[in-house]
Design a protein around this motif. Structure first.
Motif, PDB file in Angstrom:
ATOM      1  N   PRO B 304      38.298  29.805  44.592  1.00  0.00           N
ATOM      2  CA  PRO B 304      38.821  31.071  45.122  1.00  0.00           C
ATOM      3  C   PRO B 304      39.415  31.993  44.075  1.00  0.00           C
ATOM      4  N   VAL B 305      40.111  31.442  43.050  1.00  0.00           N
ATOM      5  CA  VAL B 305      40.668  32.360  42.023  1.00  0.00           C
ATOM      6  C   VAL B 305      39.584  33.159  41.362  1.00  0.00           C
ATOM      7  N   GLY B 306      38.516  32.487  40.989  1.00  0.00           N
ATOM      8  CA  GLY B 306      37.449  33.177  40.264  1.00  0.00           C
ATOM      9  C   GLY B 306      36.848  34.275  41.105  1.00  0.00           C
ATOM     10  N   ARG B 307      36.632  33.936  42.379  1.00  0.00           N
ATOM     11  CA  ARG B 307      36.074  34.965  43.259  1.00  0.00           C
ATOM     12  C   ARG B 307      37.051  36.115  43.409  1.00  0.00           C
ATOM     13  N   ALA B 308      38.328  35.752  43.472  1.00  0.00           N
ATOM     14  CA  ALA B 308      39.327  36.814  43.605  1.00  0.00           C
ATOM     15  C   ALA B 308      39.320  37.697  42.356  1.00  0.00           C
ATOM     16  N   TRP B 309      39.114  37.103  41.175  1.00  0.00           N
ATOM     17  CA  TRP B 309      39.035  37.940  39.967  1.00  0.00           C
ATOM     18  C   TRP B 309      37.913  38.955  40.099  1.00  0.00           C
ATOM     19  N   GLU B 310      36.778  38.457  40.473  1.00  0.00           N
ATOM     20  CA  GLU B 310      35.643  39.378  40.561  1.00  0.00           C
ATOM     21  C   GLU B 310      35.851  40.413  41.660  1.00  0.00           C
ATOM     22  N   ALA B 311      36.448  39.973  42.751  1.00  0.00           N
ATOM     23  CA  ALA B 311      36.731  40.913  43.829  1.00  0.00           C
ATOM     24  C   ALA B 311      37.705  41.979  43.349  1.00  0.00           C
ATOM     25  N   LEU B 312      38.645  41.544  42.525  1.00  0.00           N
ATOM     26  CA  LEU B 312      39.635  42.467  41.967  1.00  0.00           C
ATOM     27  C   LEU B 312      38.955  43.526  41.119  1.00  0.00           C
ATOM     28  N   ARG B 313      37.966  43.094  40.363  1.00  0.00           N
ATOM     29  CA  ARG B 313      37.213  44.030  39.545  1.00  0.00           C
ATOM     30  C   ARG B 313      36.469  45.028  40.430  1.00  0.00           C
ATOM     31  N   GLU B 314      35.986  44.555  41.563  1.00  0.00           N
ATOM     32  CA  GLU B 314      35.214  45.427  42.440  1.00  0.00           C
ATOM     33  C   GLU B 314      36.110  46.403  43.192  1.00  0.00           C
ATOM     34  N   ASP B 315      37.181  45.911  43.788  1.00  0.00           N
ATOM     35  CA  ASP B 315      38.036  46.799  44.574  1.00  0.00           C
ATOM     36  C   ASP B 315      39.387  46.143  44.822  1.00  0.00           C
ATOM     37  N   GLU B 316      40.389  46.661  44.149  1.00  0.00           N
ATOM     38  CA  GLU B 316      41.692  46.026  44.249  1.00  0.00           C
ATOM     39  C   GLU B 316      42.318  46.222  45.628  1.00  0.00           C
ATOM     40  N   GLY B 323      44.660  39.913  51.971  1.00  0.00           N
ATOM     41  CA  GLY B 323      45.742  38.946  51.794  1.00  0.00           C
ATOM     42  C   GLY B 323      45.762  38.294  50.432  1.00  0.00           C
ATOM     43  N   ILE B 324      45.092  38.897  49.461  1.00  0.00           N
ATOM     44  CA  ILE B 324      45.103  38.309  48.123  1.00  0.00           C
ATOM     45  C   ILE B 324      46.267  38.880  47.334  1.00  0.00           C
ATOM     46  N   ASN B 325      47.046  37.987  46.761  1.00  0.00           N
ATOM     47  CA  ASN B 325      48.166  38.427  45.950  1.00  0.00           C
ATOM     48  C   ASN B 325      47.620  38.860  44.594  1.00  0.00           C
ATOM     49  N   THR B 326      47.443  40.155  44.435  1.00  0.00           N
ATOM     50  CA  THR B 326      46.762  40.637  43.233  1.00  0.00           C
ATOM     51  C   THR B 326      47.602  40.408  41.984  1.00  0.00           C
ATOM     52  N   THR B 327      48.928  40.422  42.153  1.00  0.00           N
ATOM     53  CA  THR B 327      49.789  40.162  40.995  1.00  0.00           C
ATOM     54  C   THR B 327      49.482  38.798  40.404  1.00  0.00           C
ATOM     55  N   ASN B 328      49.545  37.775  41.244  1.00  0.00           N
ATOM     56  CA  ASN B 328      49.276  36.424  40.754  1.00  0.00           C
ATOM     57  C   ASN B 328      47.866  36.303  40.210  1.00  0.00           C
ATOM     58  N   THR B 329      46.949  36.938  40.888  1.00  0.00           N
ATOM     59  CA  THR B 329      45.559  36.820  40.467  1.00  0.00           C
ATOM     60  C   THR B 329      45.363  37.397  39.071  1.00  0.00           C
ATOM     61  N   LYS B 330      45.965  38.558  38.833  1.00  0.00           N
ATOM     62  CA  LYS B 330      45.846  39.154  37.507  1.00  0.00           C
ATOM     63  C   LYS B 330      46.538  38.293  36.467  1.00  0.00           C
ATOM     64  N   LEU B 331      47.715  37.771  36.824  1.00  0.00           N
ATOM     65  CA  LEU B 331      48.450  36.968  35.848  1.00  0.00           C
ATOM     66  C   LEU B 331      47.674  35.714  35.478  1.00  0.00           C
ATOM     67  N   THR B 332      47.042  35.079  36.470  1.00  0.00           N
ATOM     68  CA  THR B 332      46.274  33.880  36.114  1.00  0.00           C
ATOM     69  C   THR B 332      45.114  34.253  35.203  1.00  0.00           C
ATOM     70  N   ALA B 333      44.512  35.397  35.448  1.00  0.00           N
ATOM     71  CA  ALA B 333      43.422  35.805  34.563  1.00  0.00           C
ATOM     72  C   ALA B 333      43.930  35.980  33.140  1.00  0.00           C
ATOM     73  N   PHE B 334      45.045  36.687  33.006  1.00  0.00           N
ATOM     74  CA  PHE B 334      45.614  36.867  31.668  1.00  0.00           C
ATOM     75  C   PHE B 334      45.951  35.523  31.046  1.00  0.00           C
ATOM     76  N   ALA B 335      46.593  34.650  31.831  1.00  0.00           N
ATOM     77  CA  ALA B 335      47.069  33.383  31.290  1.00  0.00           C
ATOM     78  C   ALA B 335      45.899  32.503  30.861  1.00  0.00           C
TER      79      ALA B 335
END
Ligand code: ATP
Ligand code: ATP
Ligand code: MG
Ligand code: MG
Lengths: 242, 462, 489
Positions: B304-316, B323-335
């Motif tokens: 799910p994280v990976g899909r959320a990353w790509e979804a984030l790229r498509e449309d935040e 219901g996706i916590n975009t803050t956490n999702t971005k932070l995990t990508a950075f980390a």
């Protein structure tokens, strides 16, 4: 109809990658006419509208406008021939204000009419005047639709292409727009080629209509005839809205 | 009938067009090259500036351009267009891919594993050094860095221009802890990764709300800040002089590569002494690290994280509405992206035995981003190819002594490396505007796995 | 549905909600409720603030004032205005779609639906850690999520295209996919922003079925914004109408549809279908003029909306109805109706028909509630002033002013009036009812007749615009010729 049509689309084929979206479409729009194009979802109506503007390009066939072959012309030059479009998805400039959006639509050779034209658009859509200095992106959906149509009108087009002008507009405004189109057509001889889901309204408004199925034109005729046609009725009219 | 007529008239007008365009091209190239090639400044024996005129060379270049353009317009372009049309006409039959094409990643990995052996066989023990170290390891480091950055830029769509900072954090973590406390590489490798991930989160927090250009600028600044801190915090980092004497990696303590050590590999196995062993060992180490990066990326994309990353790229905004916590999702990508940068950094320090701020300039970040973009955002294969082409290509240019035959004895290929690199990059971007592999592999499918064309994918807004 | 403690509690309660953007009050003191298990529609003119209400409910905007309470299935209560957006979906189970479709266009349909199940899958994958190593129940959870996705793909009739990128879908299919995606979050409340936009009548019928299915079978309540009345009136249980951020009507579809304020502000009068409704309420300006000095020379306005009046960009606040935006003195149509109604109550002679007074004409067509409104607010902006002045001033059962009516068609055979462009079968019938049967009758109309006819037909300048009289003249001539030649033979 001896004169050549203002817009003539002949056996045009358009592809997205390897997928054929238009398979040999013939459409003619005469000067001073209102022509409607109807068809189910995904039939290729918007693709035809965009192909006329050269984006995507037709891979076969020719498109002529007022005697000029525009099939291979760059989009901006096509627009300079005074064809204006209110495209699917509105495509307004989200960071520009309403007035700036209208300015973008105005054609450069007609700048002396700018104030007059803006006033005309505002008369047609008083709502836009109220929201004049708001950014396009924060407008409500219907306001954006009005802006898109208004912007197209600012070009003082010879041919106006409207892709689902009634999308997202209140019933009252829809009728107002249809009336306005008829009015412009009558008083200023504006030629209009429009795509509509509201087939009833569109065919009633139009002089002629085309029906598109799977990237091909399957039927054409006067708006009235199409309205009366049982096949058209069954496919596009039945089921609620009139 | 009509068709043939128009074809005929088309042919003659095509000829005219070809002439016209070739004249244009000639004019443009003349304008470009007249100063660059036609005139050359030089010094004579008395150290005076003289201008050498090379009209012949200029003329041949311009002529070459004109002929090229002429042939292109007359033959190549119509042929391309015809082929395009034909391809579209013929219903795209899913051509049965050959066995090789279907399994080519496997072959590629296999090749990478036998590459050092091949090199040794071909060039001998000492001769292979250059190919394993300067070429193999160098390329693989960049592959790994680019794959790490790919998580941030390619998948999550967050343009990070300061990625080299995490590389630096990883390298200095190993360099400092390794020299100060003598800890083993195998303990410090994860530590370096964690340090980098920590800094990734630190960077992530302030830039969460930024998008696009703003994000790029701030990450760029972050990269510079880390470098400046390293330069100026002399007590710890030894400033611009750098840290040297970084311990070599051991083979899990079983044997090592220090000639003086009792467990030196040549002693343990009773073979001839050579520095190549260490390089080959390092080669396999970075290969495994890179493959780990690839493996994790592939796994994450299906989670799910990976899909959320790509979804984030498509449309935040759509992400948030689901219901996706975009803050956490971005932070995990950075980390996670930073973590792999940290791993690569630790490896880099171990390989060089010496680190200094010189190695972590902005240009490095730019090259890594360029590789990701060139490869096609999100595609591991594309990025690997891009790394091979850019890094490997510039390395190979050092070898192009034969070019002297063409351009004269005073031609030094090294000097033209960057120029050729730039030209190659432009050509690739014109030819493949969305990178080598622009289509996207879906992460799940019901009936059949169809690659998603780049026309639909978005690059993200930062 | 589940055991929920208080199933009678409305699922959503919005109280005194206000939202301001700088000087603009997009929502002014709005209160309404959405009942559990129902479809509640939110309608109103463009820019009325409907989407803004959605954005407040789903946390994309923080309301300036007011409270939004969601009563969850298990008796949980959430105050949505205090929650960040993603938690509203995750915890309070509110899902939404967007007016400008927002799909993940580069991902396949299936992936779109899997992203929607993010939180569930996150938990199953042990927040990635377990899933990365393939431990734990991620595998089965993933299979389940694919099943759920398949279920909704089938419902939305998209299963064949499951592996195509979402951006490749035609517009209407994208709308359905967005609904399917929202449903994959398994929401208690589904907020749909214009789901039928861009659908043809047939497709919107299919949408009706889908929405009814969701309502009946998934226990999800629906809040719906829509401009397509065939959707709103057919499937919604309750309708709330906004204008300028203020609620102007609230009730079941029939009452709302009949509400003169709604007709004036939003619906207008369907020119061919709706029964003849006479003007009770004209443009405020017209009434002003009438009060001051009647202007008999006022012909039909040239452009449809010229009568919207001078627009000042001032935004003021009136205290009467809480805060509301008044951009133009006469901007709010609903308000004009209200005023007019008050006037009517004061002077009974002026308005016999605010309530369900029998229409002046015998209702020819059933047309559910359309027969009810006795007010003719039809797009007051387009009203030919003369007509509306007349109609507004006089009792509505009297203005039979056509000069040349016949009690029966000559020779028993009426002309085919539908040959005149603009006259449909319904209007032909209406004209017949008024004693107009022949082209020459229409050809002989004077200005006053036109105005009167427009009042009957609830038209507004259309007769002049479409030049019925001119058309009728030509047709009458042709008919006469035909009659002559026929006679000779
Ligand atoms: N950018 C694109 N790339 C690939 N295929 C596309 C693209 N845009 C549209 N299509 C496909 O081309 C076909 C025609 O689409 P088009 O948008 O022209 O239909 P339409 O008649 O306008 O439909 P709608 O009523 O939904 O607007 C559809 O099958 C659609 O999936
Ligand atoms: N972010 C914003 N900043 C300023 N004004 C805004 C903003 N968002 C909305 N508005 C204004 O608030 C009003 C209400 O907008 P909203 O989008 O809620 O309308 P709507 O009822 O959904 O209309 P439509 O039917 O056209 O979609 C509009 O006039 C709009 O221009
Ligand atoms: Mg379309
Ligand atoms: Mg809206």
């Amino acid at each position: 109809m001896a004169a050549k049509p203002l817009l003539q689309v002949e056996v045009v084929e358009t592809y997205y990658g390897n997928i054929r979206a238009l398979g040999g479409v013939d459409v003619a729009v005469n000067e001073g006419e209102i022509v409607a194009l109807i068809g189910a979802n995904g039939a290729g109506k918007s693709t035809l509208m965009m192909t006329i503007f050269g984006n995507p390009r037709a891979r076969a066939g020719t498109i002529t406008f007022a005697g000029t072959d525009i099939t291979h012309m760059p989009t901006h030059e096509i627009a300079r021939l005074r064809i204006a479009q209110s495209p699917e998805g509105r495509r307004i400039f989200p960071r520009m204000t309403v007035l700036e959006n209208l300015q973008m639509g105005a054609s450069l050779d007609n700048l002396q009419y700018f104030d007059e034209d803006v006033e005309k658009v505002f008369t047609l859509f008083p709502r836009l005047k109220e929201r004049m200095s708001q950014r396009g992106g924060t407008l409500s959906g219907g306001e954006q639709q009005m802006l898109s149509i208004g912007r197209a009108l600012m070009a003082r087009p010879k041919l106006l292409l409207l892709d689902e002008p009634s999308l997202g507009l209140a019933p009252l405004i829809v009728r107002q727009i249809f009336d306005a189109i008829r009015q412009l057509n009558k008083t200023e001889g504006l030629t209009v080629f429009l795509v509509e889901q509201n087939a009833f309204g569109a065919l009633k408004l139009a002089d002629r209509g085309y029906v598109m199925v799977n990237g091909r034109v399957t039927m054409s005729g006067s708006g009235r005839d199409l309205l009366a046609d049982p096949e058209v009725r069954a496919a596009y009219l039945e089921g609620g809205r009139h | 009938m009509e068709r043939t007529i128009s074809r005929n008239s088309g042919e003659s007008s095509l000829f005219a067009a070809a002439i016209r365009e070739s004249l244009f091209a000639g004019l443009i190239s003349l304008g470009l090259f007249i100063m660059l090639v036609g005139l050359k400044t030089d010094q004579n024996i008395r150290n005076e500036l003289v201008i050498e005129q090379r009209w012949g060379l200029l003329a041949s270049l311009v002529a070459l351009t004109m002929v090229g353009r002429f042939l292109y317009v007359l033959f190549v372009r119509p042929a391309l267009e015809r082929r395009k049309l034909q391809k579209a006409r013929v219903a795209p039959k899913a051509a049965e891919k050959s066995y090789l094409a279907r399994n080519w990643t496997k072959f590629a990995v296999l090749f990478l594993f036998i590459y050092p052996v091949l090199m040794v066989l071909m060039f001998g023990l000492q001769g292979s050094l250059k190919w394993v170290d300067n070429f193999g390891i160098q390329v693989l480091i960049y592959v790994m860095l680019a794959w790490g950055l790919n998580i941030v830029v390619g998948l999550a769509g967050l343009l990070d221009l300061g990625y080299v900072a995490f590389y630096a954090v990883g390298a200095y973590s190993y360099a400092l802890l390794g020299t100060q406390f003598g800890w083993s590489f195998w303990i410090l490798l994860p530590a370096a990764g964690l340090m980098a991930a920590f800094w990734g989160v630190i960077l992530g927090f302030p830039v969460l709300r930024l998008r696009g250009d703003y994000l790029a600028i701030v990450t760029l600044a972050f990269g510079e800040i880390i470098r400046l801190v390293i330069i100026n915090w002399r007590e710890v980092t030894n400033g611009a002089a750098g840290v040297s004497g970084i311990p070599k990696v051991t083979f899990f303590g079983l044997f090592d590569f220090n000639i003086s050590s009792p467990y030196y590999i040549a002693k343990v196995f009773d073979i001839a002494q050579s520095g190549v062993y260490y390089k080959i060992f390092l080669y396999y180490l970075i290969l495994l690290l890179a493959l780990l990066t690839a493996f994790v990326t592939i796994r994450l994309r299906r989670l799910p994280v990976g899909r959320a990353w790509e979804a984030l790229r498509e449309d935040e905004i759509a992400c948030r509405s689901l219901g996706i916590n975009t803050t956490n999702t971005k932070l995990t990508a950075f980390a996670i992206g930073a973590m792999f940068g940290g791993f690569a950094g630790a490896f880099f320090a171990a390989r060089q035995g010496f680190v200094s701020p010189e190695s972590f300039v902005f240009l490095e970040s730019a090259i890594i981003v360029a590789i990701v973009v060139l490869g096609g955002m999100g595609s591991l294969t594309g990025i690997a190819i891009a790394a091979l082409v850019t890094i490997g290509g510039t390395e190979i240019l050092r070898e192009m002594q034969f070019l002297k035959v063409i351009f004269g004895p005073d031609f030094t290929p090294e000097l033209y490396r960057m120029l050729l690199f730039g030209i190659a990059m432009v050509i690739v971007m014109v030819w493949k505007p969305r990178g080598f592999v622009s289509s996207r592999e879906p992460t799940a499918f019901l009936h059949e796995r169809k690659a998603v064309s780049s026309a639909f994918t978005k690059e993200g807004h930062g | 549905m589940t055991t929920g403690t208080d199933m009678n509690k409305p699922i959503l309660e919005v109280e005194h909600l206000s939202m301001k953007f700088g000087g603009l009050v997009a929502i002014g003191d709005l209160s309404f409720q959405a009942k559990r298990g129902e479809i509640t529609a939110l309608i109103g003119p463009n820019g009325a603030g409907k989407t803004t209400v959605f954005n407040c409910i789903t946390g994309f905007y923080k309301p300036t004032e007011g409270m939004i309470r969601l009563n969850g299935r298990n008796g949980n209560e959430f105050l949505l205005e205090r929650m960040p957006d993603f938690r509203i979906t995750a915890k309070a189970k509110v899902a939404r779609t967007f007016q400008n479709i927002r799909l993940f266009s580069g991902m396949t349909l299936l992936e779109n639906l899997l992203v929607a199940q993010h939180n569930k899958l996150m938990r199953a994958s042990g927040f990635t850690l377990l899933g990365l190593f393939g431990i734990g129940g991620y595998h089965s959870a993933s299979a389940q999520s694919i099943e759920l996705a398949k279920f909704w793909l089938e419902k939305a009739d998209l299963i064949d295209r499951a592996d195509d990128p979402a951006g490749d879908l035609p517009y209407g299919a994208q709308r359905r996919l967005e609904i399917a995606r929202a449903m994959c979050t398994e929401p208690d409340l589904l907020c749909l922003d214009e789901p039928a936009a861009g659908l043809n009548p047939k497709e919107s019928l299919a949408l009706n079925t889908l929405l009814n299915d969701i309502k009946d079978n998934s226990g999800t309540s629906i809040l719906l914004i829509e401009h397509d009345m065939s959707v709103v009136m057919q499937i919604s249980d309750h309708v709330v109408v906004l204008e300028y951020g203020r609620k102007i009507s609230d009730g079941n579809p029939e009452t709302v549809r009949a509400d003169p304020k709604v007709i004036a502000a939003y619906l207008g009068v369907d020119d061919e279908e709706v029964e003849t409704v006479l003007t009770e309420v004209g443009d405020e300006q017209v009434i002003h003029e009438l009060d001051a000095e009647p202007d008999p020379e006022h012909g039909p306005s040239a452009s449809s909306s010229l009568m919207a009046g001078p627009i000042s960009d001032t935004i003021g606040h009136s205290n009467g109805h809480g805060e509301l935006v008044r951009v133009t003195p006469g901007a709010s149509k609903a308000e004009q109706v209200e005023k007019q109604a008050a006037k009517a109550a004061a002077a009974p002679s002026a308005a016999p028909a605010m309530k369900k007074a029998p229409s002046p004409k015998p209702a020819a067509k059933s047309a559910t509630a359309k027969a009810a409104p006795a007010a003719k607010p039809a797009a007051p902006a387009r009203q030919p002033k003369a007509a509306s002045v007349k109609a507004a001033a006089k009792p509505s059962d009297e203005p039979k002013k056509l000069s040349n009516t016949l009690s029966a068609p000559r020779g028993g055979v009426p002309d085919q009036l539908t040959q005149i462009k603009g006259i449909g079968p319904v209007n032909q019938r209406k004209l017949n009812e008024h004693g107009i049967f022949h082209f020459d009758q229409i050809a002989a109309w004077k200005k006053a007749d036109v105005a009167a006819a427009e009042a009957y037909l609830a038209f507004d300048g259309r007769i002049a615009r479409e030049d019925w009289v001119g058309q009728a003249k030509t047709l009458a001539k042709a008919a006469a010729k035909a009659a002559k030649s026929g006679g000779r033979k």
